[in-house]
Scaffold this motif. Structure first.
Motif, PDB file in Angstrom:
ATOM      1  N   SER A   1     -21.827  35.530  -3.100  1.00 29.67           N
ATOM      2  CA  SER A   1     -20.950  36.435  -2.356  1.00 29.67           C
ATOM      3  C   SER A   1     -19.548  35.847  -2.273  1.00 29.67           C
ATOM      4  O   SER A   1     -19.289  34.735  -2.730  1.00 29.67           O
ATOM      5  CB  SER A   1     -21.496  36.667  -0.945  1.00 29.67           C
ATOM      6  OG  SER A   1     -21.281  35.520  -0.133  1.00 29.67           O
ATOM      7  N   THR A   2     -18.643  36.586  -1.663  1.00 27.07           N
ATOM      8  CA  THR A   2     -17.270  36.103  -1.475  1.00 27.07           C
ATOM      9  C   THR A   2     -17.078  35.470  -0.097  1.00 27.07           C
ATOM     10  O   THR A   2     -15.950  35.217   0.314  1.00 27.07           O
ATOM     11  CB  THR A   2     -16.273  37.260  -1.653  1.00 27.07           C
ATOM     12  OG1 THR A   2     -16.580  38.299  -0.699  1.00 27.07           O
ATOM     13  CG2 THR A   2     -16.340  37.830  -3.056  1.00 27.07           C
ATOM     14  N   ALA A   3     -18.198  35.195   0.601  1.00 29.59           N
ATOM     15  CA  ALA A   3     -18.103  34.564   1.922  1.00 29.59           C
ATOM     16  C   ALA A   3     -17.557  33.145   1.786  1.00 29.59           C
ATOM     17  O   ALA A   3     -17.823  32.447   0.800  1.00 29.59           O
ATOM     18  CB  ALA A   3     -19.467  34.536   2.597  1.00 29.59           C
ATOM     19  N   ILE A   4     -16.783  32.732   2.755  1.00 30.01           N
ATOM     20  CA  ILE A   4     -16.208  31.384   2.783  1.00 30.01           C
ATOM     21  C   ILE A   4     -17.019  30.531   3.739  1.00 30.01           C
ATOM     22  O   ILE A   4     -17.202  30.876   4.905  1.00 30.01           O
ATOM     23  CB  ILE A   4     -14.731  31.438   3.197  1.00 30.01           C
ATOM     24  CG1 ILE A   4     -13.922  32.125   2.086  1.00 30.01           C
ATOM     25  CG2 ILE A   4     -14.198  30.042   3.470  1.00 30.01           C
ATOM     26  CD1 ILE A   4     -12.460  32.271   2.400  1.00 30.01           C
ATOM     27  N   ASN A   5     -17.510  29.412   3.218  1.00 31.82           N
ATOM     28  CA  ASN A   5     -18.397  28.531   3.970  1.00 31.82           C
ATOM     29  C   ASN A   5     -17.619  27.393   4.611  1.00 31.82           C
ATOM     30  O   ASN A   5     -16.821  26.714   3.959  1.00 31.82           O
ATOM     31  CB  ASN A   5     -19.458  27.961   3.033  1.00 31.82           C
ATOM     32  CG  ASN A   5     -20.462  27.087   3.762  1.00 31.82           C
ATOM     33  OD1 ASN A   5     -21.161  27.553   4.657  1.00 31.82           O
ATOM     34  ND2 ASN A   5     -20.534  25.813   3.381  1.00 31.82           N
ATOM     35  N   PHE A   6     -17.851  27.179   5.907  1.00 32.67           N
ATOM     36  CA  PHE A   6     -17.231  26.076   6.637  1.00 32.67           C
ATOM     37  C   PHE A   6     -18.202  24.894   6.616  1.00 32.67           C
ATOM     38  O   PHE A   6     -19.346  25.020   7.073  1.00 32.67           O
ATOM     39  CB  PHE A   6     -16.901  26.493   8.066  1.00 32.67           C
ATOM     40  CG  PHE A   6     -15.785  27.512   8.139  1.00 32.67           C
ATOM     41  CD1 PHE A   6     -14.504  27.127   8.478  1.00 32.67           C
ATOM     42  CD2 PHE A   6     -16.021  28.852   7.848  1.00 32.67           C
ATOM     43  CE1 PHE A   6     -13.469  28.044   8.538  1.00 32.67           C
ATOM     44  CE2 PHE A   6     -14.992  29.786   7.896  1.00 32.67           C
ATOM     45  CZ  PHE A   6     -13.711  29.389   8.241  1.00 32.67           C
ATOM     46  N   THR A   7     -17.759  23.780   6.081  1.00 29.78           N
ATOM     47  CA  THR A   7     -18.674  22.701   5.718  1.00 29.78           C
ATOM     48  C   THR A   7     -18.887  21.645   6.800  1.00 29.78           C
ATOM     49  O   THR A   7     -19.801  20.836   6.688  1.00 29.78           O
ATOM     50  CB  THR A   7     -18.165  21.991   4.454  1.00 29.78           C
ATOM     51  OG1 THR A   7     -16.838  21.483   4.698  1.00 29.78           O
ATOM     52  CG2 THR A   7     -18.125  22.956   3.274  1.00 29.78           C
ATOM     53  N   ASP A   8     -18.062  21.621   7.831  1.00 32.03           N
ATOM     54  CA  ASP A   8     -18.159  20.563   8.846  1.00 32.03           C
ATOM     55  C   ASP A   8     -17.981  21.174  10.229  1.00 32.03           C
ATOM     56  O   ASP A   8     -16.904  21.146  10.814  1.00 32.03           O
ATOM     57  CB  ASP A   8     -17.094  19.493   8.587  1.00 32.03           C
ATOM     58  CG  ASP A   8     -17.189  18.320   9.561  1.00 32.03           C
ATOM     59  OD1 ASP A   8     -18.200  18.227  10.284  1.00 32.03           O
ATOM     60  OD2 ASP A   8     -16.238  17.504   9.607  1.00 32.03           O
ATOM     61  N   VAL A   9     -19.067  21.728  10.761  1.00 32.43           N
ATOM     62  CA  VAL A   9     -19.013  22.464  12.028  1.00 32.43           C
ATOM     63  C   VAL A   9     -19.941  21.791  13.034  1.00 32.43           C
ATOM     64  O   VAL A   9     -21.098  21.505  12.735  1.00 32.43           O
ATOM     65  CB  VAL A   9     -19.427  23.937  11.835  1.00 32.43           C
ATOM     66  CG1 VAL A   9     -19.314  24.700  13.154  1.00 32.43           C
ATOM     67  CG2 VAL A   9     -18.582  24.596  10.760  1.00 32.43           C
ATOM     68  N   THR A  10     -19.425  21.553  14.226  1.00 35.46           N
ATOM     69  CA  THR A  10     -20.179  20.886  15.286  1.00 35.46           C
ATOM     70  C   THR A  10     -20.508  21.872  16.397  1.00 35.46           C
ATOM     71  O   THR A  10     -19.642  22.612  16.862  1.00 35.46           O
ATOM     72  CB  THR A  10     -19.368  19.711  15.869  1.00 35.46           C
ATOM     73  OG1 THR A  10     -19.024  18.806  14.808  1.00 35.46           O
ATOM     74  CG2 THR A  10     -20.176  18.973  16.920  1.00 35.46           C
ATOM     75  N   ALA A  11     -21.766  21.853  16.822  1.00 27.71           N
ATOM     76  CA  ALA A  11     -22.219  22.750  17.889  1.00 27.71           C
ATOM     77  C   ALA A  11     -21.806  22.220  19.250  1.00 27.71           C
ATOM     78  O   ALA A  11     -21.587  21.027  19.446  1.00 27.71           O
ATOM     79  CB  ALA A  11     -23.735  22.913  17.828  1.00 27.71           C
ATOM     80  N   CYS A  12     -21.748  23.122  20.215  1.00 22.01           N
ATOM     81  CA  CYS A  12     -21.392  22.758  21.582  1.00 22.01           C
ATOM     82  C   CYS A  12     -22.534  22.050  22.288  1.00 22.01           C
ATOM     83  O   CYS A  12     -22.319  21.199  23.149  1.00 22.01           O
ATOM     84  CB  CYS A  12     -21.004  24.017  22.354  1.00 22.01           C
ATOM     85  SG  CYS A  12     -20.456  23.721  24.038  1.00 22.01           S
ATOM     86  N   GLY A  13     -23.760  22.379  21.924  1.00 22.06           N
ATOM     87  CA  GLY A  13     -24.918  21.776  22.565  1.00 22.06           C
ATOM     88  C   GLY A  13     -26.056  21.643  21.581  1.00 22.06           C
ATOM     89  O   GLY A  13     -25.933  21.984  20.404  1.00 22.06           O
ATOM     90  N   THR A  14     -27.194  21.169  22.063  1.00 23.15           N
ATOM     91  CA  THR A  14     -28.368  21.019  21.211  1.00 23.15           C
ATOM     92  C   THR A  14     -29.482  21.990  21.599  1.00 23.15           C
ATOM     93  O   THR A  14     -30.624  21.833  21.181  1.00 23.15           O
ATOM     94  CB  THR A  14     -28.911  19.578  21.300  1.00 23.15           C
ATOM     95  OG1 THR A  14     -29.317  19.303  22.643  1.00 23.15           O
ATOM     96  CG2 THR A  14     -27.858  18.578  20.867  1.00 23.15           C
ATOM     97  N   SER A  15     -29.153  22.994  22.383  1.00 17.62           N
ATOM     98  CA  SER A  15     -30.114  24.023  22.767  1.00 17.62           C
ATOM     99  C   SER A  15     -29.386  25.341  22.939  1.00 17.62           C
ATOM    100  O   SER A  15     -28.175  25.381  23.163  1.00 17.62           O
ATOM    101  CB  SER A  15     -30.820  23.652  24.078  1.00 17.62           C
ATOM    102  OG  SER A  15     -29.901  23.688  25.162  1.00 17.62           O
TER     103      SER A  15
END
Length: 553
Positions: A279-293
């Motif tokens: 697809s033409t979607a752009i992937n973000f390779t280094d993303v950090t979540a706000c929490g672990t749940s």
């Protein structure tokens, strides 16, 4: 010479003696014995973790261990003296024994830490999700760690005292326990201070104190809305556009438990995102979540406060990104195939897809494809700008095998059990990766649906709420305290797709956005990126946290 007759072993006589055994003790003695049992035998995960830190090594290790044992004993005995009273003493202790044995099982099997967030997750888990965790493997732990204590407890009789005398005795014992705890801490301070300072998370392994304190914090109102709701974005408004501009539509897919390490677009050894790769979607390779749940991440990513400003009670009593959009005139709809929006969509349009009996869902749940059922009709119901959230069941564990339609089960052999302990790590990873394939199919199908519509300028953003441990260092599932959680639980996939109309109307430089996608991003960016993409003007907007801003004219 006389012959001495040895008594014969008589099983029935022993049984009779056991049945006749009915010791009478005080409630305070019961509290002390219970604390001793928990401190020595009921907290093996805690002691294993403490020894792993090396804090009890060396010449002074034995002294440090003794001081720590006395400290744990005294503190939990003090807690039991608060909890155990009168006729309720035995039932309360029975519940604590069963809860402690269950907690022991999950701490050993999955590496779980029972802090306030984890206990809140347990309390908010619906019956379907809870059923996946209540496997037969729990039974041995219940028998081993609660069976004999419960049998002893059933035989014990509690001695009654006059109320005044009982109260004075209780206060005296609690004072002695407080002094013992203080003395133990002081005696072992030199050896234990670094442990207490550098490994604060270990307190969440001390059972049942961890369960009691976390439950008390939740009952006291930790993370519960109080008073007037915090209003956000009443100044929000959509920027002026040409009269012939098309309405804008954003589909926001909130993933569940997909980790960046197993996301095909991130370079994973398996191509778990084959359709999105074309697809033409752009992937973000280094993303950090706000929490672990989900309990933490979901409200956080829809808030302007970000991970650094996260406060459970504040978010529970606040409007979210969706409310800001509504204030601006952007219609929102939350379509849910999980356990709700955690307050994010409170008072707004909501559809619980997995409760739709007409959808042909299985006995346990609907696959995430149900989120696209009737989506075209939902879009048509609103003529103006619109944001639709699709909340997945995704890779919610441990029953990964239930998340994948049969046609997408590419990796075998799979773990077809709710109890990961019955499967090899290879089987667990195979089932997990198959579930990622199901997310790939959902997002790709959503993009196809949007691309087929020429009446809207459309966009899609996908982001997972948190990651997952799949056996690394003996850890499974998610929910570890953020400070000690591995990247497998904190790094998540994210991508964005823009229709030609949306990209043209916003003057997005695709090459620039592709470069931006390789830089660090986080859940903090979602709030501002959505506002920026839809040109919603408000004082809450932070251009520096908008992943589209530097690539948009």
């Amino acid at each position: 010479m006389s012959v001495v007759a040895l008594p014969l072993w008589r099983p029935q006589q022993m049984v009779d003696r056991l049945l006749a055994w009915r010791p009478t003790i005080t409630t305070e003695a019961l509290a002390l014995w219970a604390s001793l049992y928990f401190a020595v035998a009921g907290n093996l995960p805690f002691w294993r973790a403490v020894f792993a830190t090396g804090a009890l090594a060396g010449g002074s290790g034995a002294r440090a261990a003794a001081c720590l044992l006395l400290l744990v004993f005294a503190l939990q005995a003090f807690l039991f003296c608060i909890l155990l009273h009168g006729r309720l003493a035995r039932p309360v202790l029975a519940v604590l024994l069963l809860a402690g044995a269950a907690a022991h099982h999950y701490m050993v099997a999955y590496g779980v830490y029972f802090d306030t967030d984890m206990v809140r997750n347990v309390l908010h888990t619906d019956t379907r999700e809870a059923g996946e965790l209540l496997g037969w493997s729990l039974l041995p732990s219940l028998l081993a760690y609660a069976g004999l204590p419960l049998l002893v407890l059933s035989r014990v009789r509690l001695r009654r005292r006059p109320p005044v005398r009982a109260a004075l005795l209780r206060l005296g014992i609690m004072l002695a326990l407080a002094l013992l705890a203080a003395g133990s801490a002081l005696a072992g301070f030199q050896d234990l201070s670094a442990l207490m300072r550098n490994h604060r998370e270990l307190r969440h392994l001390i059972t049942p104190g961890n369960l009691v304190m976390a439950t008390a914090a939740i009952a006291h109102g930790d993370g519960v809305a109080h008073g007037p709701r915090r209003e956000l974005g009443h100044d929000a408004a959509i920027a002026a556009r040409p009269a012939d501009a098309k309405p804008r539509l954003l589909v926001l897919v909130v993933g569940e438990t997909v980790r960046a390490q197993n996301w095909g677009l991130n370079g994973y050894e398996r191509q778990t995102t084959p359709r999105l790769a074309t697809s033409t979607a752009i992937n973000f390779t280094d993303v950090t979540a706000c929490g672990t749940s989900t309990e933490v991440s979901l409200p956080c990513m829809f808030s302007p406060d970000g991970q650094a400003g996260y406060d459970k009670a504040r978010l529970a009593n606040s409007e979210s990104l969706l409310h800001v959009l509504e204030h601006a005139g952007v219609h929102t709809l939350w379509r849910d195939n999980q356990s709700g929006c955690k307050g994010v969509c409170s008072g707004l349009a909501f559809e619980a897809m997995r409760h739709d009996a007409a959808a042909g869902c299985g006995a346990h749940e609907c696959h995430d494809g149900i989120l696209l059922a009737g989506l075209d009709a939902a879009i048509d119901r609103w003529p103006g700008d619109q944001v639709i959230v699709l909340h997945q069941i995704g890779n919610h564990g441990p029953a990964y095998h239930r998340r994948t339609p049969p046609e997408l089960r590419r990796y075998t052999p799979t773990c077809d059990s709710d109890d990961l302990g019955h499967c090899s790590r290879e089987q667990v990873v195979n089932s997990y990766d198959n579930a990622v394939l199901a997310t790939d199919a959902l997002v790709a199908d959503a993009i196809t649906l949007l691309a087929a519509r020429d009446d809207r300028d459309s966009a899609l953003i996908y982001v997972s709420d948190h990651g997952e441990s799949l056996g690394e260092n003996g850890l499974y599932l998610h929910g570890l305290p953020y400070a000690i959680a591995p990247d497998t639980q904190k790094k998540v996939p994210m991508l964005a797709w823009l229709s030609p109309g949306m990209a043209g109307a916003r003057h997005v430089d695709r090459a620039c956005l592709q470069r931006r996608a390789d830089a660090a991003a986080s859940h903090d960016d979602l709030f501002h990126s959505v506002l920026g993409l839809l040109e919603v003007r408000t004082a809450l907007y932070d251009r520096d946290l908008d992943v589209f801003s530097e690539c948009t004219a």
